[in-house]
Design a protein around this motif. Structure first.
Motif, PDB file in Angstrom:
ATOM      1  N   LEU A   1      44.626  32.078  49.647  1.00 33.76           N
ATOM      2  CA  LEU A   1      44.868  33.625  49.678  1.00 33.76           C
ATOM      3  C   LEU A   1      45.546  33.970  51.021  1.00 33.76           C
ATOM      4  N   THR A   2      46.579  34.577  50.972  1.00 28.93           N
ATOM      5  CA  THR A   2      47.491  34.615  51.905  1.00 28.93           C
ATOM      6  C   THR A   2      47.695  36.128  52.226  1.00 28.93           C
ATOM      7  N   LEU A   3      47.432  36.809  53.614  1.00 24.12           N
ATOM      8  CA  LEU A   3      47.501  38.089  53.803  1.00 24.12           C
ATOM      9  C   LEU A   3      48.488  38.297  54.962  1.00 24.12           C
ATOM     10  N   SER A   4      49.495  39.402  54.934  1.00 20.29           N
ATOM     11  CA  SER A   4      50.478  39.511  55.791  1.00 20.29           C
ATOM     12  C   SER A   4      49.959  41.142  56.292  1.00 20.29           C
ATOM     13  N   SER A   5      49.226  41.936  55.514  1.00 21.60           N
ATOM     14  CA  SER A   5      48.896  43.201  56.115  1.00 21.60           C
ATOM     15  C   SER A   5      47.888  43.504  55.007  1.00 21.60           C
ATOM     16  N   MET A   6      46.843  44.363  55.432  1.00 17.43           N
ATOM     17  CA  MET A   6      45.696  44.762  54.951  1.00 17.43           C
ATOM     18  C   MET A   6      45.777  46.180  54.405  1.00 17.43           C
ATOM     19  N   GLU A   7      46.254  46.579  53.235  1.00 18.81           N
ATOM     20  CA  GLU A   7      46.273  47.607  52.719  1.00 18.81           C
ATOM     21  C   GLU A   7      46.077  47.908  51.142  1.00 18.81           C
ATOM     22  N   ASN A   8      46.104  48.746  50.445  1.00 14.60           N
ATOM     23  CA  ASN A   8      45.906  49.299  48.931  1.00 14.60           C
ATOM     24  C   ASN A   8      44.613  48.415  48.569  1.00 14.60           C
ATOM     25  N   PRO A   9      43.477  49.054  48.922  1.00 17.44           N
ATOM     26  CA  PRO A   9      42.140  48.328  48.750  1.00 17.44           C
ATOM     27  C   PRO A   9      41.920  48.146  47.034  1.00 17.44           C
ATOM     28  N   LYS A  10      42.276  49.018  46.254  1.00 19.33           N
ATOM     29  CA  LYS A  10      42.298  48.966  44.779  1.00 19.33           C
ATOM     30  C   LYS A  10      43.098  47.968  44.181  1.00 19.33           C
ATOM     31  N   GLU A  11      44.204  47.702  44.634  1.00 15.11           N
ATOM     32  CA  GLU A  11      45.158  46.507  43.933  1.00 15.11           C
ATOM     33  C   GLU A  11      44.423  45.419  44.602  1.00 15.11           C
ATOM     34  N   PHE A  12      43.959  45.269  45.876  1.00  7.58           N
ATOM     35  CA  PHE A  12      43.292  44.122  46.515  1.00  7.58           C
ATOM     36  C   PHE A  12      41.860  43.460  45.775  1.00  7.58           C
ATOM     37  N   GLY A  13      41.467  44.614  45.344  1.00  5.29           N
ATOM     38  CA  GLY A  13      39.966  44.470  44.792  1.00  5.29           C
ATOM     39  C   GLY A  13      40.352  43.830  43.336  1.00  5.29           C
ATOM     40  N   GLU A  14      41.346  44.301  42.504  1.00  5.64           N
ATOM     41  CA  GLU A  14      41.705  43.667  41.347  1.00  5.64           C
ATOM     42  C   GLU A  14      41.896  42.200  41.588  1.00  5.64           C
ATOM     43  N   LEU A  15      42.870  42.068  42.695  1.00  8.44           N
ATOM     44  CA  LEU A  15      43.209  40.400  42.990  1.00  8.44           C
ATOM     45  C   LEU A  15      42.135  39.625  43.284  1.00  8.44           C
ATOM     46  N   LEU A  16      41.047  40.263  43.960  1.00  9.58           N
ATOM     47  CA  LEU A  16      39.834  39.263  44.453  1.00  9.58           C
ATOM     48  C   LEU A  16      38.999  39.133  43.324  1.00  9.58           C
ATOM     49  N   LYS A  17      38.896  39.976  42.362  1.00 13.16           N
ATOM     50  CA  LYS A  17      38.070  39.793  41.190  1.00 13.16           C
ATOM     51  C   LYS A  17      38.620  38.695  40.454  1.00 13.16           C
ATOM     52  N   GLY A  18      39.822  38.345  40.164  1.00 10.51           N
ATOM     53  CA  GLY A  18      40.530  37.384  39.574  1.00 10.51           C
ATOM     54  C   GLY A  18      40.460  36.173  40.242  1.00 10.51           C
ATOM     55  N   ILE A  19      40.503  36.309  41.590  1.00 11.19           N
ATOM     56  CA  ILE A  19      40.331  34.961  42.251  1.00 11.19           C
ATOM     57  C   ILE A  19      38.966  34.232  42.200  1.00 11.19           C
ATOM     58  N   PHE A  20      37.864  35.354  42.502  1.00 10.22           N
ATOM     59  CA  PHE A  20      36.746  34.691  42.482  1.00 10.22           C
ATOM     60  C   PHE A  20      36.154  34.177  41.093  1.00 10.22           C
ATOM     61  N   SER A  21      36.656  34.751  40.135  1.00 13.20           N
ATOM     62  CA  SER A  21      36.320  34.312  38.659  1.00 13.20           C
ATOM     63  C   SER A  21      37.053  32.853  38.809  1.00 13.20           C
ATOM     64  N   GLN A  22      38.232  32.866  39.001  1.00 12.94           N
ATOM     65  CA  GLN A  22      38.784  31.298  38.727  1.00 12.94           C
ATOM     66  C   GLN A  22      38.115  30.465  39.623  1.00 12.94           C
ATOM     67  N   LEU A  23      37.708  30.901  40.997  1.00 13.41           N
ATOM     68  CA  LEU A  23      37.207  29.856  41.792  1.00 13.41           C
ATOM     69  C   LEU A  23      35.759  29.266  41.191  1.00 13.41           C
ATOM     70  N   LYS A  24      34.880  30.279  40.686  1.00 15.70           N
ATOM     71  CA  LYS A  24      33.675  30.050  40.170  1.00 15.70           C
ATOM     72  C   LYS A  24      33.918  29.118  38.898  1.00 15.70           C
ATOM     73  N   GLU A  25      34.802  29.455  38.094  1.00 11.91           N
ATOM     74  CA  GLU A  25      35.038  28.513  37.032  1.00 11.91           C
ATOM     75  C   GLU A  25      35.169  27.472  37.174  1.00 11.91           C
ATOM     76  N   LYS A  26      36.334  27.077  38.420  1.00 12.40           N
ATOM     77  CA  LYS A  26      36.453  25.854  38.577  1.00 12.40           C
ATOM     78  C   LYS A  26      35.960  24.798  39.527  1.00 12.40           C
ATOM     79  N   ASP A  27      35.069  25.683  40.295  1.00 16.80           N
ATOM     80  CA  ASP A  27      33.909  25.250  41.333  1.00 16.80           C
ATOM     81  C   ASP A  27      35.001  24.723  42.392  1.00 16.80           C
TER      82      ASP A  27
END
Length: 259
Positions: free
Chosen positions: A159-185
């Motif tokens: 996960l690469t961050l260049s600026s911290m903005e748009n929490p709603k969009e970022f929240g959706e991204l995190l949801k997908g990321i951690f779902s994938q990480l959990k699935e793939k351990d």
């Protein structure tokens, strides 16, 4: 006095505050398309500078820059860092790495070519022609606020961050990321090297996925002192009897206390 001369005089004073939120951008950013630049994307490791990509096709990627215009590279780095506001040298180095051609332009102008001593399989002196921005990638000027890639062969997400903005969009991204990480351990690497800061709520959102404790990157309490004059006003009765929800902003970490 030109705008560049003014910047050279004022920016180092601002940098002395050592506050990354108090800064001054070089005044030439809006004119870059008309100016020739040092054509290298670089990687800076401590005080060493390495060529990542040369848009003039003069310097091989991975080569170490030893001198620029007969100035030792360590001196060049220190001369450019005096324009970059930051709490830490590491963060300032990250910003310099991203905008190296811009800060080099501020300090040394826009010559038709730069002389550089480089080290790869051998040490040699090369003449590096300046190039226009349109000849460069230019992605470092407008990086996306965040991006994610998953490396299947290593079982790791980045996960690469260049600026911290748009929490709603970022929240959706995190949801997908951690779902994938959990699935793939799998593991997660968070790359903040080019991050210029922003809304700290995004940090809280990441922490909520990796900690069971209620942790926050930052927070504050605001206290309201009521004057004797206000107490005599008719509205003060409402203020005394108001529910907590009436006296709180939607930011759950900000509570007003009356005393």
């Amino acid at each position: 006095m030109t705008s560049i001369e003014f910047y050279r005089a004022i920016a180092p004073i601002i940098v002395e505050l050592k506050d990354g939120h108090t800064f001054m951008f070089p005044p030439i950013l809006e004119h870059l398309e008309k100016i020739k630049l040092f054509p290298l994307d670089v990687v800076i490791i401590e005080d060493k500078v390495f060529a990542k990509h040369d848009y003039s096709s003069t310097v091989q990627g991975g080569s170490e820059l030893l001198f620029i215009n007969d100035i030792p590279i360590k001196t060049v780095v220190n001369q450019l860092l005096k324009y970059i506001s930051s709490e830490t040298r590491e963060h300032a180095i990250a910003q310099l790495q991203r905008f190296f051609p811009v800060y080099l332009l501020v300090e040394f102008g826009s010559p038709d070519e730069f002389s550089a001593k480089v080290k790869n399989s051998e040490i040699k002196i090369v003449e590096i022609p300046s190039v226009c921005l349109e000849s460069m990638d230019g992605s470092w000027l407008a990086l996306p606020p965040y991006s994610y890639q998953y490396l299947e062969e290593h079982k790791v997400g980045i996960l690469t961050l260049s600026s911290m903005e748009n929490p709603k969009e970022f929240g959706e991204l995190l949801k997908g990321i951690f779902s994938q990480l959990k699935e793939k351990d799998a593991d997660l690497i968070i790359d903040l090297r080019d991050c210029m800061g922003g809304n700290s709520v995004l940090g809280d959102m990441v922490i909520s996925y990796i900690s069971d404790k209620d942790l926050h990157v930052s927070g504050r309490k605001s206290y309201q002192k009521v004057s004797e004059q206000l107490k005599k006003q008719r509205d003060y009765e409402w203020l005394q009897n108001a529910k907590i929800g009436d006296m709180m902003e939607k930011n759950a970490r900000r509570i007003y206390y009356l005393h």
